[in-house]
Write a protein that holds these residues in place. Structure first.
Motif, PDB file in Angstrom:
ATOM      1  N   THR A 111       0.832  -1.200   0.000  1.00  0.00           N
ATOM      2  CA  THR A 111       0.000   0.000   0.000  1.00  0.00           C
ATOM      3  C   THR A 111       0.868   1.252   0.000  1.00  0.00           C
ATOM      4  OG1 THR A 111      -1.777  -1.154   1.159  1.00  0.00           O
ATOM      5  CG2 THR A 111      -1.797   1.248   1.262  1.00  0.00           C
ATOM      6  N   GLN A 112       1.918   1.248   0.819  1.00  0.00           N
ATOM      7  CA  GLN A 112       2.785   2.423   0.923  1.00  0.00           C
ATOM      8  C   GLN A 112       3.587   2.670  -0.353  1.00  0.00           C
ATOM      9  OE1 GLN A 112       5.066   1.475   4.416  1.00  0.00           O
ATOM     10  NE2 GLN A 112       3.532   2.311   5.810  1.00  0.00           N
ATOM     11  N   SER A 113       3.906   1.623  -1.088  1.00  0.00           N
ATOM     12  CA  SER A 113       4.753   1.792  -2.267  1.00  0.00           C
ATOM     13  C   SER A 113       3.969   1.865  -3.576  1.00  0.00           C
ATOM     14  CB  SER A 113       5.752   0.632  -2.338  1.00  0.00           C
ATOM     15  OG  SER A 113       5.066  -0.595  -2.491  1.00  0.00           O
ATOM     16  N   GLU A 114       2.671   1.649  -3.558  1.00  0.00           N
ATOM     17  CA  GLU A 114       1.897   1.547  -4.800  1.00  0.00           C
ATOM     18  C   GLU A 114       1.932   2.837  -5.625  1.00  0.00           C
ATOM     19  OE1 GLU A 114       0.102  -0.266  -7.807  1.00  0.00           O
ATOM     20  OE2 GLU A 114       0.832  -1.238  -6.004  1.00  0.00           O
ATOM     21  N   THR A 115       1.782   3.980  -4.989  1.00  0.00           N
ATOM     22  CA  THR A 115       1.762   5.254  -5.725  1.00  0.00           C
ATOM     23  C   THR A 115       3.070   5.477  -6.462  1.00  0.00           C
ATOM     24  OG1 THR A 115       0.273   6.167  -4.081  1.00  0.00           O
ATOM     25  CG2 THR A 115       1.416   7.745  -5.488  1.00  0.00           C
ATOM     26  N   ARG A 116       4.184   5.248  -5.779  1.00  0.00           N
ATOM     27  CA  ARG A 116       5.496   5.468  -6.391  1.00  0.00           C
ATOM     28  C   ARG A 116       5.727   4.480  -7.537  1.00  0.00           C
ATOM     29  NH1 ARG A 116      10.496   5.916  -2.516  1.00  0.00           N
ATOM     30  NH2 ARG A 116       9.646   7.988  -2.223  1.00  0.00           N
ATOM     31  N   LEU A 117       5.343   3.229  -7.346  1.00  0.00           N
ATOM     32  CA  LEU A 117       5.552   2.233  -8.404  1.00  0.00           C
ATOM     33  C   LEU A 117       4.640   2.476  -9.605  1.00  0.00           C
ATOM     34  CD1 LEU A 117       6.153  -1.049  -6.412  1.00  0.00           C
ATOM     35  CD2 LEU A 117       7.773   0.258  -7.768  1.00  0.00           C
ATOM     36  N   THR A 118       3.428   2.945  -9.360  1.00  0.00           N
ATOM     37  CA  THR A 118       2.539   3.270 -10.475  1.00  0.00           C
ATOM     38  C   THR A 118       3.142   4.389 -11.312  1.00  0.00           C
ATOM     39  OG1 THR A 118       0.600   2.570  -9.229  1.00  0.00           O
ATOM     40  CG2 THR A 118       0.221   4.070 -11.079  1.00  0.00           C
ATOM     41  N   ALA A 119       3.673   5.415 -10.646  1.00  0.00           N
ATOM     42  CA  ALA A 119       4.313   6.522 -11.365  1.00  0.00           C
ATOM     43  C   ALA A 119       5.528   6.014 -12.149  1.00  0.00           C
ATOM     44  CB  ALA A 119       4.731   7.613 -10.388  1.00  0.00           C
ATOM     45  N   PHE A 120       6.330   5.148 -11.528  1.00  0.00           N
ATOM     46  CA  PHE A 120       7.507   4.607 -12.208  1.00  0.00           C
ATOM     47  C   PHE A 120       7.103   3.812 -13.446  1.00  0.00           C
ATOM     48  CE2 PHE A 120      10.568   1.139 -12.827  1.00  0.00           C
ATOM     49  CZ  PHE A 120      11.700   1.898 -13.103  1.00  0.00           C
ATOM     50  N   ARG A 121       6.074   2.979 -13.319  1.00  0.00           N
ATOM     51  CA  ARG A 121       5.613   2.200 -14.485  1.00  0.00           C
ATOM     52  C   ARG A 121       5.170   3.122 -15.613  1.00  0.00           C
ATOM     53  NH1 ARG A 121       2.771  -0.868 -10.308  1.00  0.00           N
ATOM     54  NH2 ARG A 121       3.954  -2.750  -9.908  1.00  0.00           N
ATOM     55  N   ARG A 122       4.455   4.172 -15.265  1.00  0.00           N
ATOM     56  CA  ARG A 122       3.993   5.120 -16.299  1.00  0.00           C
ATOM     57  C   ARG A 122       5.167   5.803 -16.980  1.00  0.00           C
ATOM     58  NH1 ARG A 122      -1.171   7.790 -13.113  1.00  0.00           N
ATOM     59  NH2 ARG A 122      -2.503   5.968 -13.315  1.00  0.00           N
ATOM     60  N   ILE A 123       6.188   6.154 -16.222  1.00  0.00           N
ATOM     61  CA  ILE A 123       7.379   6.783 -16.808  1.00  0.00           C
ATOM     62  C   ILE A 123       8.067   5.820 -17.770  1.00  0.00           C
ATOM     63  CG2 ILE A 123       9.714   7.592 -16.265  1.00  0.00           C
ATOM     64  CD1 ILE A 123       8.482   8.798 -13.670  1.00  0.00           C
ATOM     65  N   ILE A 124       8.209   4.564 -17.348  1.00  0.00           N
ATOM     66  CA  ILE A 124       8.851   3.560 -18.212  1.00  0.00           C
ATOM     67  C   ILE A 124       8.038   3.380 -19.490  1.00  0.00           C
ATOM     68  CG2 ILE A 124       9.469   1.105 -18.395  1.00  0.00           C
ATOM     69  CD1 ILE A 124      11.372   2.798 -16.673  1.00  0.00           C
ATOM     70  N   ILE A 125       6.726   3.305 -19.366  1.00  0.00           N
ATOM     71  CA  ILE A 125       5.879   3.150 -20.559  1.00  0.00           C
ATOM     72  C   ILE A 125       6.044   4.358 -21.474  1.00  0.00           C
ATOM     73  CG2 ILE A 125       3.481   3.112 -21.359  1.00  0.00           C
ATOM     74  CD1 ILE A 125       2.887   1.285 -18.922  1.00  0.00           C
ATOM     75  N   ALA A 126       6.063   5.563 -20.909  1.00  0.00           N
ATOM     76  CA  ALA A 126       6.231   6.766 -21.732  1.00  0.00           C
ATOM     77  C   ALA A 126       7.602   6.780 -22.406  1.00  0.00           C
ATOM     78  CB  ALA A 126       6.057   8.010 -20.867  1.00  0.00           C
ATOM     79  N   MET A 127       8.635   6.355 -21.696  1.00  0.00           N
ATOM     80  CA  MET A 127       9.985   6.372 -22.262  1.00  0.00           C
ATOM     81  C   MET A 127      10.137   5.357 -23.393  1.00  0.00           C
ATOM     82  SD  MET A 127      12.317   6.689 -18.811  1.00  0.00           S
ATOM     83  CE  MET A 127      13.833   6.329 -19.669  1.00  0.00           C
ATOM     84  N   PHE A 128       9.524   4.193 -23.265  1.00  0.00           N
ATOM     85  CA  PHE A 128       9.751   3.113 -24.215  1.00  0.00           C
ATOM     86  C   PHE A 128       8.479   2.698 -24.940  1.00  0.00           C
ATOM     87  CE2 PHE A 128      12.937   2.576 -20.804  1.00  0.00           C
ATOM     88  CZ  PHE A 128      14.077   2.795 -21.553  1.00  0.00           C
ATOM     89  N   LEU A 129       7.569   3.640 -25.147  1.00  0.00           N
ATOM     90  CA  LEU A 129       6.292   3.339 -25.796  1.00  0.00           C
ATOM     91  C   LEU A 129       6.489   2.735 -27.183  1.00  0.00           C
ATOM     92  CD1 LEU A 129       3.246   3.494 -25.502  1.00  0.00           C
ATOM     93  CD2 LEU A 129       3.314   5.782 -26.476  1.00  0.00           C
ATOM     94  N   GLN A 130       7.500   3.169 -27.900  1.00  0.00           N
ATOM     95  CA  GLN A 130       7.748   2.689 -29.259  1.00  0.00           C
ATOM     96  C   GLN A 130       8.679   1.471 -29.283  1.00  0.00           C
ATOM     97  OE1 GLN A 130       5.974   4.021 -31.718  1.00  0.00           O
ATOM     98  NE2 GLN A 130       5.085   5.347 -30.160  1.00  0.00           N
ATOM     99  N   SER A 131       9.048   0.958 -28.119  1.00  0.00           N
ATOM    100  CA  SER A 131       9.956  -0.199 -28.052  1.00  0.00           C
ATOM    101  C   SER A 131       9.316  -1.298 -27.206  1.00  0.00           C
ATOM    102  CB  SER A 131      11.292   0.208 -27.430  1.00  0.00           C
ATOM    103  OG  SER A 131      11.881   1.253 -28.158  1.00  0.00           O
ATOM    104  N   PRO A 132       8.413  -2.074 -27.790  1.00  0.00           N
ATOM    105  CA  PRO A 132       7.723  -3.104 -27.015  1.00  0.00           C
ATOM    106  C   PRO A 132       8.665  -4.154 -26.425  1.00  0.00           C
ATOM    107  CG  PRO A 132       7.077  -3.193 -29.333  1.00  0.00           C
ATOM    108  CD  PRO A 132       7.965  -2.014 -29.163  1.00  0.00           C
ATOM    109  N   ASP A 133       9.803  -4.390 -27.095  1.00  0.00           N
ATOM    110  CA  ASP A 133      10.742  -5.372 -26.559  1.00  0.00           C
ATOM    111  C   ASP A 133      11.346  -4.892 -25.246  1.00  0.00           C
ATOM    112  OD1 ASP A 133      11.920  -3.377 -28.151  1.00  0.00           O
ATOM    113  OD2 ASP A 133      13.752  -4.549 -28.423  1.00  0.00           O
ATOM    114  N   VAL A 134      11.650  -3.582 -25.160  1.00  0.00           N
ATOM    115  CA  VAL A 134      12.190  -3.024 -23.912  1.00  0.00           C
ATOM    116  C   VAL A 134      11.105  -3.021 -22.829  1.00  0.00           C
ATOM    117  CG1 VAL A 134      13.228  -0.995 -22.826  1.00  0.00           C
ATOM    118  CG2 VAL A 134      13.894  -1.642 -25.149  1.00  0.00           C
ATOM    119  N   LEU A 135       9.887  -2.671 -23.204  1.00  0.00           N
ATOM    120  CA  LEU A 135       8.788  -2.719 -22.220  1.00  0.00           C
ATOM    121  C   LEU A 135       8.616  -4.142 -21.689  1.00  0.00           C
ATOM    122  CD1 LEU A 135       6.040  -0.432 -23.775  1.00  0.00           C
ATOM    123  CD2 LEU A 135       7.416   0.000 -21.745  1.00  0.00           C
TER     124      LEU A 135
END
Length: 143
Positions: free
Chosen positions: A77-101
């Motif tokens: 519960t305490q880490s969910e907000t930070r991890l959700t933000a991190f996942r979104r950043i990773i998706i935004a960074m590598f949106l055009q690279s499905p292999d990296v995602l």
């Protein structure tokens, strides 16, 4: 004997049997047949003590499990907000690279699928908007 269902009730019943055997040892036979086996009150006490030992181990394990589950839920519960933000950043960074995602165990988001009802309502609304735009403007009211 009434039916006892909780583990604490079962342990208490076993302990009561031990207490009864200990208190009334002189009144009990030295050995008695149980099916095809002959047993002694001391063997029954040993058996009951084994049941109590394993029952207490279960209670301790259940308590440890409950504490571990509570700690895991709190941590998640305490880490969910930070991890959700991190996942979104990773998706935004590598949106055009499905292999990296895929290396992160993530996938690019799919566009939402609209139901037939939503599409039909949008078509009706669009038609009404076009009709309203084509209608002549009302004449100004005389003063």
């Amino acid at each position: 004997m009434s039916k006892k269902t909780s583990r604490a009730d079962l342990l208490a019943a076993d302990q009561n049997l031990i207490d009864g055997i200990t208190k009334n040892a002189s009144k009990l036979p030295a050995s008695f047949p149980v099916g095809s086996v002959t047993t002694t009150p001391a063997e029954v006490v040993t058996m009951l003590q084994g049941r109590i030992t394993t029952g207490k181990a279960v209670i301790l394990a259940e308590s440890a499990r409950t504490a571990a589950v509570a700690a895991d839920r709190t941590t998640r519960t305490q880490s969910e907000t930070r991890l959700t933000a991190f996942r979104r950043i990773i998706i935004a960074m590598f949106l055009q690279s499905p292999d990296v995602l895929g290396d992160f165990g993530l996938a690019a988001p799919r566009p939402p699928v609209k139901s037939a009802e939503v599409k039909a309502a949008a078509a009706v609304k669009a038609a009404a908007t076009r009709k309203a735009k084509k209608a002549p403007a009302p004449a100004p009211a005389p003063e």
